[in-house]
Write a protein that holds these residues in place. Sequence first.
Motif, short mmCIF file in Angstrom:
data_model
loop_
_atom_site.label_atom_id
_atom_site.label_comp_id
_atom_site.label_asym_id
_atom_site.label_seq_id
_atom_site.Cartn_x
_atom_site.Cartn_y
_atom_site.Cartn_z
N LEU A 18 54.15 44.39 60.67
CA LEU A 18 53.66 44.34 59.29
C LEU A 18 54.41 45.39 58.48
N VAL A 19 54.93 44.99 57.35
CA VAL A 19 55.73 45.88 56.51
C VAL A 19 55.04 46.02 55.16
N TRP A 20 54.69 47.27 54.76
CA TRP A 20 54.04 47.53 53.49
C TRP A 20 54.95 48.32 52.56
N GLY A 21 54.58 48.32 51.27
CA GLY A 21 55.31 49.12 50.29
C GLY A 21 56.58 48.49 49.79
N LEU A 22 56.67 47.17 49.86
CA LEU A 22 57.88 46.47 49.41
C LEU A 22 57.89 46.35 47.89
N GLU A 23 59.02 46.61 47.33
CA GLU A 23 59.20 46.45 45.88
C GLU A 23 59.71 45.05 45.58
N PRO A 24 59.21 44.41 44.51
CA PRO A 24 59.69 43.05 44.18
C PRO A 24 61.17 43.06 43.84
N GLU A 25 61.90 42.14 44.41
CA GLU A 25 63.32 42.00 44.12
C GLU A 25 63.76 40.60 44.52
N PRO A 26 64.81 40.08 43.89
CA PRO A 26 65.32 38.75 44.28
C PRO A 26 65.82 38.78 45.73
N GLY A 27 65.54 37.72 46.45
CA GLY A 27 66.01 37.64 47.83
C GLY A 27 65.38 38.65 48.76
N LEU A 28 64.09 38.93 48.55
CA LEU A 28 63.40 39.94 49.35
C LEU A 28 63.39 39.58 50.84
N GLU A 29 63.08 38.32 51.16
CA GLU A 29 63.03 37.92 52.57
C GLU A 29 64.41 38.02 53.21
N HIS A 30 65.45 37.71 52.45
CA HIS A 30 66.82 37.82 52.99
C HIS A 30 67.15 39.28 53.30
N SER A 31 66.76 40.20 52.42
CA SER A 31 66.99 41.62 52.65
C SER A 31 66.25 42.10 53.89
N HIS A 48 54.84 38.34 51.16
CA HIS A 48 53.68 37.89 50.39
C HIS A 48 53.33 38.93 49.32
N LYS A 49 52.82 38.46 48.22
CA LYS A 49 52.38 39.36 47.16
C LYS A 49 51.08 40.03 47.55
N ASN A 50 50.95 41.30 47.25
CA ASN A 50 49.72 42.03 47.57
C ASN A 50 48.52 41.42 46.88
N ALA A 51 47.37 41.57 47.49
CA ALA A 51 46.12 41.17 46.84
C ALA A 51 45.88 42.08 45.63
N ALA A 52 45.12 41.59 44.68
CA ALA A 52 44.90 42.33 43.43
C ALA A 52 44.32 43.72 43.69
N VAL A 53 43.43 43.83 44.68
CA VAL A 53 42.79 45.12 44.95
C VAL A 53 43.75 46.12 45.57
N ALA A 54 44.87 45.64 46.10
CA ALA A 54 45.83 46.53 46.77
C ALA A 54 46.89 47.05 45.82
N GLY A 55 46.91 46.57 44.60
CA GLY A 55 47.90 47.05 43.64
C GLY A 55 49.17 46.21 43.68
N PRO A 56 50.10 46.50 42.79
CA PRO A 56 51.33 45.71 42.72
C PRO A 56 52.20 45.92 43.96
N GLY A 57 53.11 44.99 44.16
CA GLY A 57 54.02 45.10 45.29
C GLY A 57 53.86 43.95 46.27
#
Length: 304
Positions: A18-31, A48-57
Amino acid sequence: MAELLEFRVPAGRDRTLLVWGLEPEPGLEHSLFLAFSKFGPLYSVRAHKNAAVAGPGYYAVVKFYSAGDAGRAQRACNGQRLFQKSPLKVCVCTKQKGFQQQVLALNSNKCQDLANHYLGFNGWSSRIITVRDALYSSVILPLILFLIRVVVRLQNVSGFDGENEELGETLQKRSVKYLCAVEVTLPNHGIHTRGVALSEADVENGEDPLEFLTATRRVQKIAAGRALSNAFQKIFLVVLENGKVAVEYNSTQEELTDSLTEEELKGLVQVNELSLEQFDFEEEEVLSDLSFDDELPSREMPPN
């Protein structure tokens, strides 16, 4: 310590990160794939996009075939920035809920990827022993349809119009069914395995030659892919600590077809004595990976 790998969908917590703290960017899964595939072959990468309660990212689930590879990746990547500005948190999955309990067979494309990684491109080969139209579809069914046509024409009198329309609709539908036998050879380990599989589909307009041809090629490719996957199910990969790979034959997956000669196997496939219930098609072939412009899956060893 050696690790045993099968040509099946990896199951278990120790193979999943499980990987947390990912910043949105194009081609995230490829990176993510580029970063984690350095440690070993990956079965899947899903962001996957974080749940609303977990904040952005975003967060991601990265699944390895090998628990050893997953552990090395976790230790090396946890707290590192990798491809982004902020550090990532990487951990081995600890929750069992949501994981498949049933062990599924890999599809043929993933089987080939795994074999190429551990055995090398020249470490294995495959060939199609035979691929044949099932007897019912190729001989008996056309004969029945011909006789029905004759009966319909003879009964073309008042009172039979409704039945004639139903028979006409039946005539337009045809079933395409193919059985395929494939052999996988590992020359460096002296192992030969076979796989047999069936695929079938209905053709809505059986009188359209193009539609019938397209369906036939599609069914042939699926049968060949399933047979290749079935052959790989009889192989164990034993990955040693020094990185070397040994191979063992999985006798628990042995079938009647493994003890037949090639001519006997061809005859068995031709007369359609094999039933669909004999085969356990667990992970479906991905049709987008089976291009109609390609030949049926067959991989021969290059000449010395």
